[in-house]
Design an enzyme around this catalytic site. Structure first.
Site, PDB file in Angstrom:
ATOM      1  N   ARG A 154       0.853  -1.203   0.000  1.00 38.38           N
ATOM      2  CA  ARG A 154       0.000   0.000   0.000  1.00 38.38           C
ATOM      3  C   ARG A 154       0.885   1.248   0.000  1.00 38.38           C
ATOM      4  O   ARG A 154       2.113   1.141   0.079  1.00 38.38           O
ATOM      5  CB  ARG A 154      -0.932   0.030   1.215  1.00 38.38           C
ATOM      6  CG  ARG A 154      -0.239  -0.061   2.562  1.00 38.38           C
ATOM      7  CD  ARG A 154      -1.282  -0.272   3.668  1.00 38.38           C
ATOM      8  NE  ARG A 154      -0.765  -0.980   4.806  1.00 38.38           N
ATOM      9  CZ  ARG A 154      -0.492  -0.416   5.994  1.00 38.38           C
ATOM     10  NH1 ARG A 154      -0.644   0.874   6.154  1.00 38.38           N
ATOM     11  NH2 ARG A 154      -0.055  -1.154   6.988  1.00 38.38           N
ATOM     12  N   TYR A 207      10.633   8.949  15.313  1.00 39.73           N
ATOM     13  CA  TYR A 207      10.583   8.853  13.840  1.00 39.73           C
ATOM     14  C   TYR A 207      11.644   9.758  13.221  1.00 39.73           C
ATOM     15  O   TYR A 207      12.398   9.338  12.329  1.00 39.73           O
ATOM     16  CB  TYR A 207       9.189   9.251  13.355  1.00 39.73           C
ATOM     17  CG  TYR A 207       9.017   9.208  11.854  1.00 39.73           C
ATOM     18  CD1 TYR A 207       8.664   8.030  11.204  1.00 39.73           C
ATOM     19  CD2 TYR A 207       9.202  10.349  11.066  1.00 39.73           C
ATOM     20  CE1 TYR A 207       8.494   7.996   9.815  1.00 39.73           C
ATOM     21  CE2 TYR A 207       9.035  10.315   9.686  1.00 39.73           C
ATOM     22  CZ  TYR A 207       8.677   9.140   9.068  1.00 39.73           C
ATOM     23  OH  TYR A 207       8.521   9.102   7.698  1.00 39.73           O
ATOM     24  N   LYS A 260      14.829   8.504  10.841  1.00 40.66           N
ATOM     25  CA  LYS A 260      15.034   8.867   9.443  1.00 40.66           C
ATOM     26  C   LYS A 260      16.369   9.583   9.239  1.00 40.66           C
ATOM     27  O   LYS A 260      17.016   9.416   8.196  1.00 40.66           O
ATOM     28  CB  LYS A 260      13.864   9.718   8.946  1.00 40.66           C
ATOM     29  CG  LYS A 260      12.556   8.934   8.849  1.00 40.66           C
ATOM     30  CD  LYS A 260      12.658   7.774   7.846  1.00 40.66           C
ATOM     31  CE  LYS A 260      11.357   7.027   7.685  1.00 40.66           C
ATOM     32  NZ  LYS A 260      11.421   5.945   6.689  1.00 40.66           N
TER      33      LYS A 260
HETATM   34  P1  NDP Z   1       2.019   3.182   5.120  1.00 35.34           P
HETATM   35  O1  NDP Z   1       1.700   3.169   6.568  1.00 35.34           O
HETATM   36  O2  NDP Z   1       0.941   3.515   4.141  1.00 35.34           O
HETATM   37  O3  NDP Z   1       2.655   1.778   4.689  1.00 35.34           O
HETATM   38  C1  NDP Z   1       3.642   1.166   5.477  1.00 35.34           C
HETATM   39  C2  NDP Z   1       4.031  -0.130   4.822  1.00 35.34           C
HETATM   40  O4  NDP Z   1       5.014  -0.789   5.644  1.00 35.34           O
HETATM   41  C3  NDP Z   1       2.876  -1.109   4.684  1.00 35.34           C
HETATM   42  O5  NDP Z   1       3.003  -1.809   3.478  1.00 35.34           O
HETATM   43  C4  NDP Z   1       3.057  -2.037   5.872  1.00 35.34           C
HETATM   44  O6  NDP Z   1       2.445  -3.306   5.594  1.00 35.34           O
HETATM   45  C5  NDP Z   1       4.586  -2.123   5.937  1.00 35.34           C
HETATM   46  N1  NDP Z   1       5.098  -2.517   7.259  1.00 35.34           N
HETATM   47  C6  NDP Z   1       4.844  -1.897   8.436  1.00 35.34           C
HETATM   48  N2  NDP Z   1       5.466  -2.551   9.437  1.00 35.34           N
HETATM   49  C7  NDP Z   1       6.130  -3.603   8.874  1.00 35.34           C
HETATM   50  C8  NDP Z   1       6.945  -4.664   9.375  1.00 35.34           C
HETATM   51  N3  NDP Z   1       7.228  -4.755  10.689  1.00 35.34           N
HETATM   52  N4  NDP Z   1       7.452  -5.567   8.513  1.00 35.34           N
HETATM   53  C9  NDP Z   1       7.156  -5.487   7.182  1.00 35.34           C
HETATM   54  N5  NDP Z   1       6.401  -4.494   6.640  1.00 35.34           N
HETATM   55  C10 NDP Z   1       5.885  -3.586   7.486  1.00 35.34           C
HETATM   56  O7  NDP Z   1       3.247   4.188   4.969  1.00 35.34           O
HETATM   57  P2  NDP Z   1       3.729   5.126   3.762  1.00 35.34           P
HETATM   58  O8  NDP Z   1       3.496   4.485   2.455  1.00 35.34           O
HETATM   59  O9  NDP Z   1       3.262   6.484   4.024  1.00 35.34           O
HETATM   60  O10 NDP Z   1       5.304   5.146   4.073  1.00 35.34           O
HETATM   61  C11 NDP Z   1       6.268   4.403   3.364  1.00 35.34           C
HETATM   62  C12 NDP Z   1       7.628   4.949   3.727  1.00 35.34           C
HETATM   63  O11 NDP Z   1       7.695   6.322   3.352  1.00 35.34           O
HETATM   64  C13 NDP Z   1       7.932   4.902   5.227  1.00 35.34           C
HETATM   65  O12 NDP Z   1       9.291   4.567   5.429  1.00 35.34           O
HETATM   66  C14 NDP Z   1       7.675   6.337   5.666  1.00 35.34           C
HETATM   67  O13 NDP Z   1       8.395   6.657   6.816  1.00 35.34           O
HETATM   68  C15 NDP Z   1       8.133   7.094   4.456  1.00 35.34           C
HETATM   69  N6  NDP Z   1       7.617   8.445   4.337  1.00 35.34           N
HETATM   70  C16 NDP Z   1       6.268   8.667   4.268  1.00 35.34           C
HETATM   71  C17 NDP Z   1       5.793   9.960   4.150  1.00 35.34           C
HETATM   72  C18 NDP Z   1       4.343  10.270   4.057  1.00 35.34           C
HETATM   73  O14 NDP Z   1       3.973  11.449   4.143  1.00 35.34           O
HETATM   74  N7  NDP Z   1       3.463   9.304   3.868  1.00 35.34           N
HETATM   75  C19 NDP Z   1       6.716  11.114   4.095  1.00 35.34           C
HETATM   76  C20 NDP Z   1       8.107  10.758   4.156  1.00 35.34           C
HETATM   77  C21 NDP Z   1       8.520   9.466   4.283  1.00 35.34           C
HETATM   78  P3  NDP Z   1       1.924  -4.311   6.763  1.00 35.34           P
HETATM   79  O15 NDP Z   1       1.180  -3.494   7.758  1.00 35.34           O
HETATM   80  O16 NDP Z   1       1.078  -5.310   6.014  1.00 35.34           O
HETATM   81  O17 NDP Z   1       3.161  -4.947   7.334  1.00 35.34           O
END
Ligand code: NDP
Length: 253
Positions: free
Chosen positions: A21, A160, A164
């Site tokens: 996602r 967080y 990062k």
């Molecule tokens: P989401 O919360 O939408 O998605 C997080 C993803 O990580 C999911 O696919 C989840 O799947 C997976 N995940 C979480 N925990 C675990 C685990 N322990 N093992 C394996 N997979 C895991 O986050 P975003 O798409 O927003 O973020 C993606 C990246 O981008 C992150 O590193 C975030 O810090 C970074 N980011 C996001 C920003 C934003 O504004 N959205 C801005 C800057 C950086 P599942 O729960 O099925 O494990």
């Protein structure tokens, strides 16, 4: 060679963590559209299969390896490389953010954030680089954040932000160490992107998250994916140890 050919990933084998996602799904789609064979990984098997089915419907033969990167990164990397028949690209994208004033953060919560955002990037990168070293090289793209550069407001999220910042410095450190093996390590640092993690439409965040940015808007995940494709590709052959900020100008102020 035509310049656009350097962006092509035809035949490259790619692993995207957190690919079911949000940003990870957009990265998986972008890499696949550029020609890569892709494995997505995350914990929720049903959601992994659903995301893979969506991408398959779009014509991309995406595979799934389910697991928790905190406890199982080595197995996930090994199984992904076996499924793909090699490993050329890893996008370390899975991450978690928890908003809470620091005095109220239990130690276990700090550990949860650092275990995924930093330690799993470390473990995944090492497992992947061992494979890439044997095959002559590869490209690792870490997903950092503008939170390593600025302190987000109005919510507090010190764990967080620290995680990062560490990812950015780990990116540079591994780039230096692994260049002799043909492994490039770069990072992207997105601003606010509309995903489950970032409630960009909530009114209490508008003044700081949206109005304070140069473009006065958030991004969609598809706007970050092209840079990830670029960093993964030969178009970025002379880039390593770089952190590319993609934030609609947020960090200008
Ligand atoms: P989401 O919360 O939408 O998605 C997080 C993803 O990580 C999911 O696919 C989840 O799947 C997976 N995940 C979480 N925990 C675990 C685990 N322990 N093992 C394996 N997979 C895991 O986050 P975003 O798409 O927003 O973020 C993606 C990246 O981008 C992150 O590193 C975030 O810090 C970074 N980011 C996001 C920003 C934003 O504004 N959205 C801005 C800057 C950086 P599942 O729960 O099925 O494990």
């Amino acid at each position: 060679m035509h310049v656009l050919d350097t962006f092509r990933l035809t035949g490259r084998k790619a692993l995207v963590t957190g690919g079911n996602r949000g940003l990870g799904l957009a990265f998986a789609r972008g890499l696949a559209e550029a020609g890569a064979e892709v494995v997505i990984t995350a914990r929720d098997q049903a959601r992994n299969e659903e995301a893979a089915a969506t991408l398959r419907d779009e014509g991309h033969p995406v595979q799934v390896v389910t697991g928790d990167l905190v406890t199982d990164a080595e197995r996930i990397v090994t199984e992904s490389a076996a499924a793909l028949g090699g490993l050329d690209i890893v996008i370390n994208n899975a991450g978690i953010a928890i908003h809470r004033p620091t005095f109220e953060v239990p130690q276990s919560e700090f550990d949860t954030v650092l275990d995924l955002n930093l330690k799993s990037v470390w473990t995944t990168s090492i497992a992947a680089a061992r494979i890439m070293k044997e095959s002559g090289g590869g490209s690792i793209v870490n997903v950092g954040s503008i939170s390593s550069i600025i302190v987000n407001r109005p919510q507090w999220q010190a764990s967080y932000n620290a995680s990062k910042a560490a990812v950015h410095q780990l990116t540079k450190s591994l780039a230096a160490e692994w260049a002799p093996y043909g492994i490039r390590v770069n990072a992207v640092a997105p601003g606010y992107v509309k995903t489950d993690m970032a409630p960009v439409d909530r009114p209490e965040f508008k003044a700081r998250w949206i109005d304070d940015s140069v473009q006065q808007r958030y991004a969609m995940p598809e706007e970050i994916a092209p840079t990830v494709v670029y960093l993964a590709s030969d178009a970025a052959a002379f880039m390593t140890g770089s952190v590319v900020v993609i934030d609609g100008g947020y960090t200008v102020y």
